[in-house]
Design an enzyme around this catalytic site. Structure first.
Site, PDB file in Angstrom:
ATOM      1  N   LYS A 103     -15.778   7.104  13.911  1.00 16.70           N
ATOM      2  CA  LYS A 103     -15.687   6.892  15.355  1.00 16.70           C
ATOM      3  C   LYS A 103     -16.575   7.873  16.119  1.00 16.70           C
ATOM      4  O   LYS A 103     -17.228   7.498  17.114  1.00 16.70           O
ATOM      5  CB  LYS A 103     -14.231   7.024  15.805  1.00 16.70           C
ATOM      6  CG  LYS A 103     -14.003   6.596  17.249  1.00 16.70           C
ATOM      7  CD  LYS A 103     -12.513   6.531  17.575  1.00 16.70           C
ATOM      8  CE  LYS A 103     -12.284   6.003  18.992  1.00 16.70           C
ATOM      9  NZ  LYS A 103     -10.828   5.882  19.311  1.00 16.70           N
ATOM     10  N   MET A 156      -1.563 -26.873  -8.806  1.00 12.82           N
ATOM     11  CA  MET A 156      -2.106 -26.490 -10.106  1.00 12.82           C
ATOM     12  C   MET A 156      -1.077 -25.715 -10.919  1.00 12.82           C
ATOM     13  O   MET A 156      -0.974 -25.884 -12.132  1.00 12.82           O
ATOM     14  CB  MET A 156      -3.389 -25.671  -9.941  1.00 12.82           C
ATOM     15  CG  MET A 156      -4.110 -25.397 -11.259  1.00 12.82           C
ATOM     16  SD  MET A 156      -4.666 -26.906 -12.097  1.00 12.82           S
ATOM     17  CE  MET A 156      -6.233 -27.191 -11.280  1.00 12.82           C
ATOM     18  N   GLU A 196      -8.318 -10.534   9.773  1.00 14.40           N
ATOM     19  CA  GLU A 196      -9.569 -10.005   9.222  1.00 14.40           C
ATOM     20  C   GLU A 196     -10.031 -10.756   7.975  1.00 14.40           C
ATOM     21  O   GLU A 196     -11.237 -10.895   7.750  1.00 14.40           O
ATOM     22  CB  GLU A 196      -9.426  -8.512   8.917  1.00 14.40           C
ATOM     23  CG  GLU A 196      -9.311  -7.630  10.135  1.00 14.40           C
ATOM     24  CD  GLU A 196      -7.884  -7.401  10.600  1.00 14.40           C
ATOM     25  OE1 GLU A 196      -7.671  -6.568  11.507  1.00 14.40           O
ATOM     26  OE2 GLU A 196      -6.969  -8.075  10.052  1.00 14.40           O
ATOM     27  N   PHE A 222      -4.116   8.669  11.360  1.00 14.62           N
ATOM     28  CA  PHE A 222      -3.594   7.344  11.709  1.00 14.62           C
ATOM     29  C   PHE A 222      -4.649   6.277  11.448  1.00 14.62           C
ATOM     30  O   PHE A 222      -5.800   6.396  11.855  1.00 14.62           O
ATOM     31  CB  PHE A 222      -3.184   7.323  13.188  1.00 14.62           C
ATOM     32  CG  PHE A 222      -2.700   5.982  13.651  1.00 14.62           C
ATOM     33  CD1 PHE A 222      -1.521   5.432  13.161  1.00 14.62           C
ATOM     34  CD2 PHE A 222      -3.421   5.248  14.582  1.00 14.62           C
ATOM     35  CE1 PHE A 222      -1.073   4.192  13.583  1.00 14.62           C
ATOM     36  CE2 PHE A 222      -2.984   4.011  15.020  1.00 14.62           C
ATOM     37  CZ  PHE A 222      -1.804   3.475  14.521  1.00 14.62           C
ATOM     38  N   GLN A 223      -4.258   5.232  10.751  1.00 18.34           N
ATOM     39  CA  GLN A 223      -5.105   4.107  10.369  1.00 18.34           C
ATOM     40  C   GLN A 223      -6.343   4.539   9.577  1.00 18.34           C
ATOM     41  O   GLN A 223      -7.414   3.946   9.686  1.00 18.34           O
ATOM     42  CB  GLN A 223      -5.514   3.285  11.605  1.00 18.34           C
ATOM     43  CG  GLN A 223      -4.342   2.509  12.182  1.00 18.34           C
ATOM     44  CD  GLN A 223      -4.744   1.428  13.154  1.00 18.34           C
ATOM     45  OE1 GLN A 223      -5.797   1.496  13.795  1.00 18.34           O
ATOM     46  NE2 GLN A 223      -3.905   0.400  13.272  1.00 18.34           N
TER      47      GLN A 223
END
Length: 629
Positions: A209, A525, A97, A159-160
């Site tokens: 949803k 760096m 993602e 969930f999630q």
């Protein structure tokens, strides 16, 4: 997590005076949102019954979106079903993602249109947080659509489930939670408007949803009205005239140009204004290319790793003409010592930036694209009345600095290639029509220093947040947005290992970017700072990817595994031939492992925590200022 549409600080600001009537336009202040201010062709769609998920897809189509970067999951799955049937939207399936977010950034940076990404709830959404923060810091227009669990279980640790609206509130222009299907068209249209107007930035739309699965009546265009959102477009005429007066009286003026001029698409207006004044121009890391490097008035990039001429021009100036810049600490060094003798004209679309770090003597709020022509006209009138300032002595000093302290580098003594030379040749052989996306670190600074930028939107990098892993997915998004240009990801061996999985995305979707891995086998760096400030104690910076190491991973084998062309260059005499070979391969991505010296450093450098007056041109070497007096 609360339901409804939470308001971000951007939209919650209360006016201190009565607001202008809706849909009014005034010259010097507010431009209100028109109900017809909807992106896209504004095709009239009569009321049509459809699912909320279908309304999401149809809204994106009507907004003129072509490309979306995303990764499906349970909470966004209802939307992926109608997305499959769309003939107008190209969905590019990423492998992580974060890659979707950076790809949307790269797309937005080269096209000027909001980048779009779509992911699922919970970890899918939280994986985007770094890219959202990056876009927020660098003012990149993005619309992020995330799925959310059913509204009935929001707040129950389902969930999630993650409160992505709450998580992203500080790093977006606005974040929406949508729980009703009927709100989808209006909110998505508002999201695009907010992301792309005023100071650009990311807007998140989190859609439950059940809202995706519910039936609604869709019509287009929606009516949007954001009474708390006002963007100032045109500069106040009195302030513009005062700025013209200060410029006419200045003996050592400097244009301090930031990334806001690129975001405003103001390159042509800047060129006209700068040539009228005739003053030196410095372009920040985020503004590279908005003023041509080849122009005689361009004196370089300022800041921690800026040129001596640019840093000193700011320090010695008596007037900073600041356009779309924010006085970032990487430019100013110790703020109290920055340009101590200069008055400040500060023009910016975001009123919060005016006098935030440095007090502006003449603040001008508005779009720099509108302000610069207004200032040009005011200056023509001012110069006609009082004459243009004589800044010949100022240019004599600046030119002496440019000649005495040009941007350069020393050849490594370990027999390996100088990374600066590799990057310089990539720029020279590709040319100014190419696009260059850099990761973060030494290679980022060398790409900013040694590639000549002649046009805006050719240079992409993570300036404000400094995100390792930015280059490959940003280059991917840039190639999608500019398919006919050569697009390079100039990456470090550390950065490359964070997001190189998006090479699979590039191969599968025929996105033939070119990746130059500047492989010094270390976190370069960080290692430079350890050399300079920690007496060479190299704690956890050796990556074992380069010369005389176990080469884990072997970047050529990795490229081959992903279906890319994998090349390796270990000798100076092979650099040009290797770049030429890469430029000839256009049917798949190319990854080049440029094995370079780990001892090369980025110079000039202003050490952190000191005045810009203490700029070093090499280790323990500062310019001889007495010769410059």
């Amino acid at each position: 997590m609360s339901k409804g549409s939470p308001s971000s600080p951007t939209l919650m600001a209360k006016p201190t005076a009565p607001a202008a009537p809706a849909r009014s336009h005034t010259r010097d202040s507010v431009q209100a949102v028109q109900p017809t201010d909807v992106r896209g062709p504004n095709t009239v769609v009569p009321p049509t019954e459809m699912l909320g998920s279908e309304a999401i897809v149809r809204s994106l189509e009507e907004l003129g979106v072509d490309d979306i970067f995303g990764l499906p999951g349970g909470a966004i799955l209802p939307t992926y079903d109608p997305l499959l049937a769309s003939t107008k939207l190209r969905h590019i399936l990423v492998r992580h993602e974060q890659g979707a977010g950076h790809a949307a950034q790269g797309y937005a940076m080269v096209t000027g249109r909001p980048g779009v990404c779509i992911v699922t709830s919970g970890p899918g959404a939280t994986n985007l947080v770094t890219a959202i923060a990056d876009a927020h810091m660098d003012s990149v227009p993005m619309v992020i659509i995330t799925g959310q669990v059913n509204s009935a279980v929001i707040g129950s640790d389902a969930f999630q489930e993650a409160d992505i609206v709450g998580i992203t509130m500080p790093i977006t222009k606005h974040s929406y939670l949508v729980t009703k299907a009927a709100d989808i068209p209006r909110i998505i249209a508002e999201a695009f408007h907010i992301a792309s107007t005023g100071r650009p930035g990311p807007v998140l739309v989190d859609i439950s949803k059940d809202a995706q699965q519910a039936t609604t009546t869709f019509s287009w265009p929606p009516k949007i009205d954001l009474p708390g959102y006002r963007t100032v477009v045109r500069g106040h005429s009195k302030q513009v005239r005062e700025a013209a007066r200060l410029i006419s009286e200045s003996q050592r003026p400097v244009f301090y140009v930031g990334g806001g001029v690129i975001k405003a698409h103001g390159a042509a207006e800047l060129l006209e204004l700068a040539e009228l004044v005739g003053a030196p121009v410095v372009t920040t890391l985020m503004a590279r290319g908005v003023f041509p490097d080849s122009h005689q008035q361009h004196v370089g990039m300022p800041g921690m790793h800026g040129s001596v001429s640019a840093v000193t021009a700011l320090q010695q100036s008596d007037l900073l003409i600041t356009l779309g810049a924010r006085f970032d600490d990487r430019v100013t060094g110790v703020l109290s010592t920055f340009a101590p003798g200069a008055k400040v004209i500060h023009a910016d679309i975001d009123p919060a930036e005016i006098s935030k770090n440095r007090t502006a003597d003449v603040p001008i709020v508005g779009s720099v694209k509108e302000i610069m022509p207004e200032l040009t006209n005011a200056l023509r009138e001012q110069f006609a009345a009082t004459g243009a300032p004589n800044i010949d002595a100022w240019w004599t000093m600046i030119n002496r600095l440019r000649e005495t302290y040009p941007m350069g580098y020393t050849q490594p003594d370990d027999g390996l290639s100088a990374p600066q030379h590799v990057i310089k040749r990539i720029g020279e052989m590709t040319g100014p029509e190419g696009v260059y996306a850099a990761g973060v670190g030494q290679h980022q600074m060398w790409a900013a220093q040694f590639i000549k930028y002649e046009r805006p939107h050719a240079w992409l990098n993570s300036g404000g947040l400094g995100t390792m892993g930015y280059a490959v997915p940003a280059a991917m998004g840039a190639k999608v947005g500019n398919p006919d240009r050569v697009v390079w990801a100039i990456d470090g061996d550390g950065c490359f290992q964070m997001t190189n999985q998006e090479l699979a995305t590039c191969v599968i979707n025929n996105i033939p970017i070119k990746v130059a891995v500047i492989n010094n086998s270390s976190l370069g760096m960080v290692r430079q700072w350890q050399t300079l400030f920690y007496e060479g104690r190299y704690s956890n910076t050796d990556l074992n990817t380069g010369h005389d190491t176990v080469r884990v991973p072997d970047f050529v084998k990795l490229a081959d595994a992903y279906g890319c062309a994998g090349l390796r260059c270990e000798r100076d005499e092979d650099i040009d031939a290797t770049i030429a070979q890469a430029l000839e391969i256009n049917d798949r991505p190319v990854v080049i492992d440029f094995v370079v010296s780990r001892d090369s450093m980025v110079w000039p450098m202003v050490p952190s925590g000191v005045s810009n007056d203490l700029i070093q041109i090499a280790r323990n070497m500062t310019p001889d200022w007495e010769q410059e007096d």
